[in-house]
Design a protein around this motif. Sequence first.
Motif, PDB file in Angstrom:
ATOM      1  N   LEU A 292     -38.557  14.728 -46.128  1.00 44.59           N
ATOM      2  CA  LEU A 292     -38.454  13.640 -46.955  1.00 44.59           C
ATOM      3  C   LEU A 292     -39.045  13.777 -47.561  1.00 44.59           C
ATOM      4  CD1 LEU A 292     -36.131  10.298 -45.835  1.00 44.59           C
ATOM      5  CD2 LEU A 292     -35.215  12.291 -47.124  1.00 44.59           C
ATOM      6  N   GLY A 293     -41.075  14.571 -47.578  1.00 46.37           N
ATOM      7  CA  GLY A 293     -41.767  13.737 -48.394  1.00 46.37           C
ATOM      8  C   GLY A 293     -42.958  12.854 -48.552  1.00 46.37           C
ATOM      9  N   VAL A 294     -42.913  12.193 -47.437  1.00 48.31           N
ATOM     10  CA  VAL A 294     -43.469  10.963 -46.872  1.00 48.31           C
ATOM     11  C   VAL A 294     -45.508  11.398 -46.490  1.00 48.31           C
ATOM     12  CG1 VAL A 294     -44.068   9.219 -45.930  1.00 48.31           C
ATOM     13  CG2 VAL A 294     -41.333   9.957 -46.143  1.00 48.31           C
ATOM     14  N   ALA A 295     -45.605  10.932 -47.726  1.00 50.97           N
ATOM     15  CA  ALA A 295     -47.582  11.415 -47.031  1.00 50.97           C
ATOM     16  C   ALA A 295     -47.783  11.480 -46.120  1.00 50.97           C
ATOM     17  CB  ALA A 295     -47.856  10.859 -48.591  1.00 50.97           C
ATOM     18  N   PRO A 296     -48.326  12.115 -45.254  1.00 47.78           N
ATOM     19  CA  PRO A 296     -49.391  12.230 -44.305  1.00 47.78           C
ATOM     20  C   PRO A 296     -50.282  10.569 -43.493  1.00 47.78           C
ATOM     21  CG  PRO A 296     -49.963  14.087 -44.952  1.00 47.78           C
ATOM     22  CD  PRO A 296     -48.848  13.440 -46.204  1.00 47.78           C
ATOM     23  N   ARG A 297     -50.925  10.131 -44.786  1.00 50.18           N
ATOM     24  CA  ARG A 297     -51.281   8.988 -45.033  1.00 50.18           C
ATOM     25  C   ARG A 297     -50.875   8.354 -44.348  1.00 50.18           C
ATOM     26  NH1 ARG A 297     -54.182   6.378 -49.909  1.00 50.18           N
ATOM     27  NH2 ARG A 297     -52.697   6.784 -51.675  1.00 50.18           N
ATOM     28  N   ILE A 298     -49.277   7.967 -45.126  1.00 46.67           N
ATOM     29  CA  ILE A 298     -48.677   7.316 -44.570  1.00 46.67           C
ATOM     30  C   ILE A 298     -48.151   6.987 -43.522  1.00 46.67           C
ATOM     31  CG2 ILE A 298     -46.121   5.755 -45.218  1.00 46.67           C
ATOM     32  CD1 ILE A 298     -46.728   6.334 -48.520  1.00 46.67           C
ATOM     33  N   LEU A 299     -47.720   8.141 -42.919  1.00 48.98           N
ATOM     34  CA  LEU A 299     -46.583   8.579 -41.732  1.00 48.98           C
ATOM     35  C   LEU A 299     -47.732   7.861 -40.331  1.00 48.98           C
ATOM     36  CD1 LEU A 299     -45.156  11.995 -42.211  1.00 48.98           C
ATOM     37  CD2 LEU A 299     -44.052   9.655 -42.067  1.00 48.98           C
ATOM     38  N   ASP A 300     -49.293   8.202 -40.757  1.00 50.61           N
ATOM     39  CA  ASP A 300     -50.157   7.828 -40.024  1.00 50.61           C
ATOM     40  C   ASP A 300     -50.357   6.687 -39.544  1.00 50.61           C
ATOM     41  OD1 ASP A 300     -51.001  10.617 -39.486  1.00 50.61           O
ATOM     42  OD2 ASP A 300     -52.404  11.045 -41.317  1.00 50.61           O
ATOM     43  N   SER A 301     -50.559   5.901 -40.800  1.00 48.00           N
ATOM     44  CA  SER A 301     -50.592   4.853 -40.588  1.00 48.00           C
ATOM     45  C   SER A 301     -49.470   3.973 -39.889  1.00 48.00           C
ATOM     46  CB  SER A 301     -50.445   4.011 -42.219  1.00 48.00           C
ATOM     47  OG  SER A 301     -51.201   2.471 -42.202  1.00 48.00           O
ATOM     48  N   LEU A 302     -48.110   4.208 -40.459  1.00 46.18           N
ATOM     49  CA  LEU A 302     -46.646   4.078 -39.591  1.00 46.18           C
ATOM     50  C   LEU A 302     -47.279   4.318 -37.993  1.00 46.18           C
ATOM     51  CD1 LEU A 302     -44.017   2.960 -39.670  1.00 46.18           C
ATOM     52  CD2 LEU A 302     -43.324   5.347 -39.791  1.00 46.18           C
ATOM     53  N   ALA A 303     -47.712   5.522 -37.591  1.00 49.26           N
ATOM     54  CA  ALA A 303     -47.690   5.770 -36.005  1.00 49.26           C
ATOM     55  C   ALA A 303     -48.530   4.342 -36.033  1.00 49.26           C
ATOM     56  CB  ALA A 303     -48.082   6.552 -36.199  1.00 49.26           C
ATOM     57  N   ALA A 304     -49.501   4.016 -36.656  1.00 43.61           N
ATOM     58  CA  ALA A 304     -50.803   3.377 -36.029  1.00 43.61           C
ATOM     59  C   ALA A 304     -49.661   1.755 -35.372  1.00 43.61           C
ATOM     60  CB  ALA A 304     -51.516   3.074 -36.576  1.00 43.61           C
ATOM     61  N   LEU A 305     -49.675   1.630 -36.459  1.00 40.49           N
ATOM     62  CA  LEU A 305     -48.388   0.630 -36.901  1.00 40.49           C
ATOM     63  C   LEU A 305     -47.604   0.275 -34.850  1.00 40.49           C
ATOM     64  CD1 LEU A 305     -47.252  -1.741 -37.521  1.00 40.49           C
ATOM     65  CD2 LEU A 305     -45.420  -1.110 -38.601  1.00 40.49           C
ATOM     66  N   HIS A 306     -46.697   1.401 -34.865  1.00 37.47           N
ATOM     67  CA  HIS A 306     -46.248   1.632 -33.394  1.00 37.47           C
ATOM     68  C   HIS A 306     -47.332   1.000 -32.587  1.00 37.47           C
ATOM     69  CE1 HIS A 306     -42.204   1.744 -35.367  1.00 37.47           C
ATOM     70  NE2 HIS A 306     -42.495   2.576 -35.574  1.00 37.47           N
ATOM     71  N   ARG A 307     -48.681   1.860 -32.315  1.00 33.48           N
ATOM     72  CA  ARG A 307     -49.287   1.405 -31.539  1.00 33.48           C
ATOM     73  C   ARG A 307     -49.340   0.652 -31.053  1.00 33.48           C
ATOM     74  NH1 ARG A 307     -51.494   6.532 -34.197  1.00 33.48           N
ATOM     75  NH2 ARG A 307     -53.255   5.480 -34.069  1.00 33.48           N
ATOM     76  N   ARG A 308     -49.345  -0.459 -32.452  1.00 36.61           N
ATOM     77  CA  ARG A 308     -50.450  -1.500 -31.476  1.00 36.61           C
ATOM     78  C   ARG A 308     -51.212  -1.387 -32.187  1.00 36.61           C
ATOM     79  NH1 ARG A 308     -46.241  -5.179 -27.931  1.00 36.61           N
ATOM     80  NH2 ARG A 308     -44.625  -4.197 -28.366  1.00 36.61           N
ATOM     81  N   ASP A 309     -51.536  -1.341 -33.475  1.00 34.42           N
ATOM     82  CA  ASP A 309     -53.729  -0.606 -34.027  1.00 34.42           C
ATOM     83  C   ASP A 309     -53.568  -2.357 -34.178  1.00 34.42           C
ATOM     84  OD1 ASP A 309     -55.340   0.796 -35.293  1.00 34.42           O
ATOM     85  OD2 ASP A 309     -55.063  -0.840 -36.466  1.00 34.42           O
ATOM     86  N   SER A 310     -55.009  -2.808 -33.628  1.00 31.48           N
ATOM     87  CA  SER A 310     -55.197  -4.319 -33.736  1.00 31.48           C
ATOM     88  C   SER A 310     -55.442  -4.061 -35.321  1.00 31.48           C
ATOM     89  CB  SER A 310     -56.670  -4.346 -32.891  1.00 31.48           C
ATOM     90  OG  SER A 310     -57.794  -3.609 -33.151  1.00 31.48           O
ATOM     91  N   ALA A 311     -56.113  -3.314 -35.980  1.00 32.29           N
ATOM     92  CA  ALA A 311     -56.423  -3.866 -37.392  1.00 32.29           C
ATOM     93  C   ALA A 311     -55.056  -4.056 -38.105  1.00 32.29           C
ATOM     94  CB  ALA A 311     -57.504  -3.148 -38.133  1.00 32.29           C
TER      95      ALA A 311
END
Length: 369
Positions: A50-69
């Motif tokens: 869908l063209g979602v920006a890489p930085r949004i995808l990276d941030s979403l992945a961090a959320l699913h990894r339960r990023d502490s920040a």
Amino acid sequence: MFPDLSDSRQAWLALTLLDGVGPRFIQRLLQEFTAPQHFLNADPAHLRALGVAPRILDSLAALHRRDSALLSQFELLLDWQAQPGQQIVYLDENDYPAQLRQIADPPALLFLRGDPAVLYDPQIAMVGTRHPSPLGAETAHAFAREFSRCGMNVTSGMALGIDGACHRGALAAGGQTIAVWGTGLDRCYPARHRKLAEQIVEQGGALVSEMRPDMGPQPGQFPRRNRIISGLSLGTLVVEASLNSGSLITARLALEQNREVFAMPGSIHNVQARGCHRLLREGACLVESVQDVLDVLKLPLQAVLQQDARTDPGPDSPLWRWLGFDPVSPDWLAQRSGLAIPEVMQALLDLELEGLVLNSTQGFCRARP
């Protein structure tokens, strides 16, 4: 605590924490997914397609990894919302202000301190320069006071100058006012308006921001908040503004939102009036009284601004006939009146003590009746 991404409110909070997610992206997202939890749980390959920006995808992945920040920020928002007198208004809920929802890029979340009911009352946005003339500040205060007496809430940005005068004018009438911040609600800016913010809440008004509560002032945030000021309101009144004033941004946004724009004329010698003059040349409604605004908005409100019936409030002053609403110097008054400078200064002091004259760095002028 990991967000429950099946819960609408928690999904909204998590979404707004992602790097690169802003109001425009959220509007696009809602067209594709209808709800934030659908986006947050979507397959990454589908999002890339869908063209979602890489930085949004990276941030979403961090959320699913339960990023502490990210999780720490999420918990801070939940804690903030749980405090008495504080709430978050969500874009997809019925209590989101209808006026604001109509704009092209409404905030996904509104952080609010105070009474949320004031967001749904008729509002007039009042904005202007941070460096007003004494007459400009007095006019802003007087108009805000009368708008409040007419039953309209006054909305502004709580900046120094005209904004602050408008909030105080509404409070002086015993009314409510809404302050839209360009910072988070835990970071009062300017700091000298901390007491004003407390008075707004105490008197039944509200403080509003789309910024996370802990966010301090940063470049770009204040022009961004201007769309909320105009978006909440039926119209925007520019009281006094220079050609490079941020108030002209608010006026432009109001036009884009299909809202009325009003401007007050001023002296051709006042650089802080030139922005208003530009707006008037471009078609803004000229305002000389509160009734001018009510007539255009066609609101069922009664204006109470009455012109003072006195035709000569300073009959015993030899200077009164030479004083108008544009500042003039004592030397100019001495030339016109034929009085010596000491006599001019004494007469001006007497008029100032009576509240009939304003004294500024630009000179002396009549106080608005």
